[in-house]
Design a protein around this motif. Structure first.
Motif, mmCIF file in Angstrom:
data_model
loop_
_atom_site.group_PDB
_atom_site.id
_atom_site.type_symbol
_atom_site.label_atom_id
_atom_site.label_comp_id
_atom_site.label_asym_id
_atom_site.label_seq_id
_atom_site.Cartn_x
_atom_site.Cartn_y
_atom_site.Cartn_z
ATOM 1 N N MET A 1 81.763 54.759 16.052
ATOM 2 C CA MET A 1 80.709 55.196 16.117
ATOM 3 C C MET A 1 80.216 56.734 15.082
ATOM 4 S SD MET A 1 78.880 55.759 20.218
ATOM 5 C CE MET A 1 79.207 57.251 20.819
ATOM 6 N N MET A 2 79.854 57.637 15.753
ATOM 7 C CA MET A 2 79.332 58.626 14.339
ATOM 8 C C MET A 2 78.617 59.326 15.345
ATOM 9 S SD MET A 2 81.259 57.896 11.927
ATOM 10 C CE MET A 2 80.957 59.104 10.574
ATOM 11 N N MET A 3 79.210 60.308 15.405
ATOM 12 C CA MET A 3 78.352 61.410 16.172
ATOM 13 C C MET A 3 77.933 62.756 15.255
ATOM 14 S SD MET A 3 78.995 60.829 18.524
ATOM 15 C CE MET A 3 79.653 59.873 20.462
ATOM 16 N N ALA A 4 76.689 63.104 15.361
ATOM 17 C CA ALA A 4 75.589 64.013 14.716
ATOM 18 C C ALA A 4 76.406 65.326 15.322
ATOM 19 C CB ALA A 4 74.296 63.982 15.001
ATOM 20 N N GLY A 5 75.780 65.769 14.046
ATOM 21 C CA GLY A 5 76.570 67.402 14.625
ATOM 22 C C GLY A 5 76.708 68.456 13.172
ATOM 23 N N PRO A 6 77.551 69.389 13.170
ATOM 24 C CA PRO A 6 77.041 70.621 12.354
ATOM 25 C C PRO A 6 78.456 70.102 11.744
ATOM 26 C CG PRO A 6 77.588 72.058 14.373
ATOM 27 C CD PRO A 6 76.849 70.516 14.813
ATOM 28 N N THR A 7 79.720 68.807 12.313
ATOM 29 C CA THR A 7 81.160 68.665 11.502
ATOM 30 C C THR A 7 80.150 67.406 10.771
ATOM 31 O OG1 THR A 7 81.722 68.020 13.435
ATOM 32 C CG2 THR A 7 82.051 70.226 12.441
ATOM 33 N N GLN A 8 79.169 66.943 11.006
ATOM 34 C CA GLN A 8 78.972 65.631 10.797
ATOM 35 C C GLN A 8 79.293 65.158 9.105
ATOM 36 O OE1 GLN A 8 75.185 64.431 11.784
ATOM 37 N NE2 GLN A 8 74.141 65.009 9.668
ATOM 38 N N PRO A 9 79.555 63.918 8.764
ATOM 39 C CA PRO A 9 79.649 63.483 7.066
ATOM 40 C C PRO A 9 78.580 63.532 6.492
ATOM 41 C CG PRO A 9 79.428 61.561 8.799
ATOM 42 C CD PRO A 9 79.690 62.501 9.901
ATOM 43 N N GLU A 10 77.438 64.073 6.852
ATOM 44 C CA GLU A 10 76.613 64.199 5.715
ATOM 45 C C GLU A 10 75.793 62.537 5.397
ATOM 46 O OE1 GLU A 10 74.128 66.692 5.725
ATOM 47 O OE2 GLU A 10 75.600 68.121 6.479
ATOM 48 N N ASN A 11 75.949 62.653 3.897
ATOM 49 C CA ASN A 11 75.586 61.288 3.244
ATOM 50 C C ASN A 11 76.816 61.121 2.465
ATOM 51 O OD1 ASN A 11 73.052 61.411 4.276
ATOM 52 N ND2 ASN A 11 72.594 62.950 2.422
ATOM 53 N N ASP A 12 77.836 61.550 3.302
ATOM 54 C CA ASP A 12 79.097 61.256 2.520
ATOM 55 C C ASP A 12 79.861 59.811 3.619
ATOM 56 O OD1 ASP A 12 79.033 62.525 0.013
ATOM 57 O OD2 ASP A 12 80.181 64.319 1.433
ATOM 58 N N ILE A 13 79.027 59.047 3.974
ATOM 59 C CA ILE A 13 79.496 58.282 5.040
ATOM 60 C C ILE A 13 80.169 57.048 4.808
ATOM 61 C CG2 ILE A 13 77.258 56.391 5.451
ATOM 62 C CD1 ILE A 13 77.253 56.724 7.977
ATOM 63 N N ASN A 14 80.123 56.622 3.195
ATOM 64 C CA ASN A 14 81.059 55.900 3.017
ATOM 65 C C ASN A 14 82.045 56.113 2.571
ATOM 66 O OD1 ASN A 14 78.647 54.819 1.661
ATOM 67 N ND2 ASN A 14 78.617 55.633 -0.484
ATOM 68 N N VAL A 15 82.809 56.927 3.116
ATOM 69 C CA VAL A 15 83.843 57.330 3.552
ATOM 70 C C VAL A 15 85.164 56.994 4.187
ATOM 71 C CG1 VAL A 15 86.325 59.580 3.419
ATOM 72 C CG2 VAL A 15 83.755 59.838 1.799
ATOM 73 N N TYR A 16 84.088 56.988 5.458
ATOM 74 C CA TYR A 16 84.504 55.877 6.777
ATOM 75 C C TYR A 16 84.264 54.617 6.907
ATOM 76 C CZ TYR A 16 84.561 60.301 8.626
ATOM 77 O OH TYR A 16 85.070 61.676 8.567
ATOM 78 N N LEU A 17 82.958 54.180 5.958
ATOM 79 C CA LEU A 17 82.590 52.686 5.728
ATOM 80 C C LEU A 17 83.471 52.057 4.729
ATOM 81 C CD1 LEU A 17 78.789 53.025 6.327
ATOM 82 C CD2 LEU A 17 80.263 52.132 8.110
ATOM 83 N N ALA A 18 84.693 52.508 4.158
ATOM 84 C CA ALA A 18 84.841 52.191 2.834
ATOM 85 C C ALA A 18 85.772 50.571 3.791
ATOM 86 C CB ALA A 18 85.381 53.231 1.983
ATOM 87 N N LEU A 19 86.540 50.914 4.515
ATOM 88 C CA LEU A 19 87.473 49.693 4.838
ATOM 89 C C LEU A 19 86.395 48.145 5.347
ATOM 90 C CD1 LEU A 19 90.216 52.207 6.813
ATOM 91 C CD2 LEU A 19 90.126 50.704 4.335
ATOM 92 N N LEU A 20 85.329 48.894 5.957
ATOM 93 C CA LEU A 20 84.383 48.007 6.632
ATOM 94 C C LEU A 20 84.411 46.982 5.211
ATOM 95 C CD1 LEU A 20 83.289 46.043 8.705
ATOM 96 C CD2 LEU A 20 81.488 48.462 8.785
ATOM 97 N N ILE A 21 83.574 47.816 4.290
ATOM 98 C CA ILE A 21 82.973 46.601 3.103
ATOM 99 C C ILE A 21 83.970 46.627 2.480
ATOM 100 C CG2 ILE A 21 81.979 47.629 0.975
ATOM 101 C CD1 ILE A 21 80.504 49.776 2.405
ATOM 102 N N GLU A 22 85.404 47.054 2.338
ATOM 103 C CA GLU A 22 85.803 46.149 1.688
ATOM 104 C C GLU A 22 86.718 44.488 2.261
ATOM 105 O OE1 GLU A 22 91.442 46.984 0.638
ATOM 106 O OE2 GLU A 22 89.442 48.281 0.817
ATOM 107 N N ASP A 23 86.821 45.175 3.441
ATOM 108 C CA ASP A 23 86.739 43.469 4.733
ATOM 109 C C ASP A 23 86.065 42.872 4.549
ATOM 110 O OD1 ASP A 23 89.191 44.568 5.301
ATOM 111 O OD2 ASP A 23 88.545 45.596 7.087
ATOM 112 N N LEU A 24 84.600 43.048 4.384
ATOM 113 C CA LEU A 24 83.358 42.473 4.386
ATOM 114 C C LEU A 24 83.034 41.586 3.101
ATOM 115 C CD1 LEU A 24 81.109 44.501 6.645
ATOM 116 C CD2 LEU A 24 81.806 42.088 7.292
#
Length: 75
Positions: A1-24
């Motif tokens: 789960m991602m939380m919005a706020g001043p320290t959110q990853p902006e549009n660099d969410i691919n960093v967080y999804l890379a492992l999921l994408i690799e598994d899929l």
């Protein structure tokens, strides 16, 4: 789960999804033999993400579309 706020990853969410994408990708392209305990046999599994359900800030991060201003409607 991602939380919005001043320290959110902006549009660099691919960093967080890379492992999921690799598994899929492995499940879709290579497929995996999985044990079915009910049938007592193995079967070949492949999987994909069909759709997601998110709020507008998450929609903006995942899709890259703007959800603010005059052209905010995602339709």
């Amino acid at each position: 789960m991602m939380m919005a706020g001043p320290t959110q990853p902006e549009n660099d969410i691919n960093v967080y999804l890379a492992l999921l994408i690799e598994d899929l990708r492995k499940l879709w392209e290579d497929r995996v033999d999985v044990w079915d305990a009910n049938m007592q046999q193995t079967f070949t599994l492949h999987a994909m993400v069909f759709c997601t359900i998110n709020d507008f800030p998450a929609y903006e991060n995942l899709s890259g579309y703007s959800v603010k201003g005059h052209h905010a409607c995602p339709i």
